[in-house]
Enzyme design. Sequence first.
Site, short mmCIF file in Angstrom:
data_model
loop_
_atom_site.label_atom_id
_atom_site.label_comp_id
_atom_site.label_asym_id
_atom_site.label_seq_id
_atom_site.Cartn_x
_atom_site.Cartn_y
_atom_site.Cartn_z
N VAL A 13 -5.05 3.88 -0.70
CA VAL A 13 -6.40 4.29 -1.09
C VAL A 13 -7.15 3.15 -1.76
O VAL A 13 -8.27 2.80 -1.41
CB VAL A 13 -6.36 5.51 -2.02
CG1 VAL A 13 -7.76 5.86 -2.53
CG2 VAL A 13 -5.74 6.71 -1.30
N ASP A 31 -2.82 -3.79 -10.27
CA ASP A 31 -1.62 -3.02 -9.90
C ASP A 31 -0.48 -3.47 -10.81
O ASP A 31 -0.46 -4.62 -11.27
CB ASP A 31 -1.26 -3.26 -8.44
CG ASP A 31 -0.37 -2.16 -7.87
OD1 ASP A 31 -0.87 -1.33 -7.09
OD2 ASP A 31 0.83 -2.15 -8.21
N ARG A 36 3.46 -6.67 -5.17
CA ARG A 36 2.24 -6.26 -4.46
C ARG A 36 1.11 -7.26 -4.71
O ARG A 36 0.40 -7.66 -3.77
CB ARG A 36 1.82 -4.86 -4.95
CG ARG A 36 0.55 -4.30 -4.32
CD ARG A 36 0.71 -4.03 -2.85
NE ARG A 36 -0.41 -3.25 -2.31
CZ ARG A 36 -0.74 -3.23 -1.04
NH1 ARG A 36 -0.03 -3.92 -0.17
NH2 ARG A 36 -1.75 -2.50 -0.62
N THR A 84 -0.43 10.74 -7.09
CA THR A 84 -0.19 11.95 -7.89
C THR A 84 0.86 12.78 -7.15
O THR A 84 0.54 13.69 -6.39
CB THR A 84 -1.49 12.76 -8.09
OG1 THR A 84 -2.21 12.81 -6.85
CG2 THR A 84 -2.36 12.15 -9.15
N THR A 119 -5.80 12.79 -6.19
CA THR A 119 -5.86 14.24 -6.01
C THR A 119 -5.18 14.95 -7.18
O THR A 119 -4.04 14.65 -7.53
CB THR A 119 -5.16 14.65 -4.70
OG1 THR A 119 -5.79 13.96 -3.62
CG2 THR A 119 -5.28 16.15 -4.48
N CYS A 259 -0.34 13.91 1.10
CA CYS A 259 -1.47 14.83 0.91
C CYS A 259 -1.13 16.28 1.25
O CYS A 259 -0.95 17.10 0.36
CB CYS A 259 -2.66 14.36 1.75
SG CYS A 259 -3.35 12.80 1.21
N ARG A 330 6.07 7.91 2.76
CA ARG A 330 6.06 8.81 1.60
C ARG A 330 6.17 10.28 2.03
O ARG A 330 5.43 10.75 2.87
CB ARG A 330 4.75 8.63 0.80
CG ARG A 330 4.61 7.28 0.13
CD ARG A 330 3.26 7.14 -0.54
NE ARG A 330 2.17 7.22 0.43
CZ ARG A 330 0.88 7.29 0.09
NH1 ARG A 330 0.53 7.31 -1.18
NH2 ARG A 330 -0.04 7.35 1.03
#
Length: 417
Positions: A13, A31, A36, A84, A119, A259, A330
């Site tokens: 995202v 981050d 990364r 989240t 979210t 999600c 994920r």
Amino acid sequence: MKNKICVIGLGYVGLPLAHAFSEKYPVVGFDIAQWRIDELRNGYDRTLELNESQVKEALNNGMMFTLNIDDIRDCNIYIVTVPTPIDKHKKPDLTPLIKASETIGKVLKKNDIVIYESTVYPGATEEDCVPVLEKFSELKFNIDFFCGYSPERINPGDKEHTVTKIKKITSGSTPEIGKKVNDLYASIITAGTHLAPTIKVAEAAKVIENSQRDINIAFVNELSMIFSRLGIDTNAVLEAAGTKWNFLKFKPGLVGGHCIGVDPYYLTHKAQEVGYNPEIILAGRRLNDNMGIYVANQVIKLMIKKGHRIEGSKVLVLGITFKENCPDIRNSRVIDVIQELKEFGCQIDVSDYWADAAEVKHEYGLDLVNSATLQTDSYDAIVLAVAHDNYKTMNFQNSSQVIFDIKSILTNADGRL
């Protein structure tokens, strides 16, 4: 004052969002993972949401990638795009969100705006995050600093519906801040924005988007179980029903990812907190969470029919990512199929030319078989779990094999959902 934006969390995202903002504003990407930051500084995005030229374009625009908190002190807009997840009890885990809020609180100044994209359940921004911001900044909410909520709508692996081409919900902690947040996003989102009246409305809108999809997929998953017993091709039924203009075209399958397989638990958690038991949402979750077990059992039944000895049989699973043409592993529910087949005594090999082998090993303890040297004829059964483009042209010649096609992309499969 000219906006200087800090995007906290540079995953699926945050990175595309930071890239989009970098074309018009000074941007700092923050981050906590050193690896990364190092990869991005070298122009490499392992999520493949951005190619090398896009990452370098952001760098050329002056964008900085950092894990040093001092590098974000002079920003005045902070956008939080951290994960989240849920814990092992399927309860919301706000740890990344709280940690990000602590980091921002340490650098927050008067008139700064903190926008959350992660979210959450309705109320999380103002009830869980704001107190942390106040504690670490010693500033007062809606007096000294302000908040917004603009839920992410990134679709991993989708190169058509990219961040600027998907309409964006926006909101603010006051009407004035809501307009500022909306104007900020409207400056980069070509698909337009929708200003929600409150942060809670925006939070609720996001969490029901994926809950709605989850329930609809659960419905067609249940249909596939019924039609299997009736000897009817589920996809033929859905194709026929889909000729009606208002029929919703969902397909059966494994429901994973960050999600659809996670967000409904945020809503049910909040519902239960206020004394309501959300029966339909939880029923859909239970059904979808058990699809991996159902698939494995169907594979075993087909193997028995073809005369295979189950104990010690060799099964190849093609695909471990949660969706096609994407490296994101994920919450992949393919692991449920693998674990259930192992319970039957099968020897499992897993191959996926999109997934990162080290990530799969770390997350699921599996060693991927090299896709380039794969010999499919040597297996008793093959489970095509993910509809990667390369799998659509595969032709299996061993007639004694069981081919189970979860995504219904092959013409010669012995079984499918």
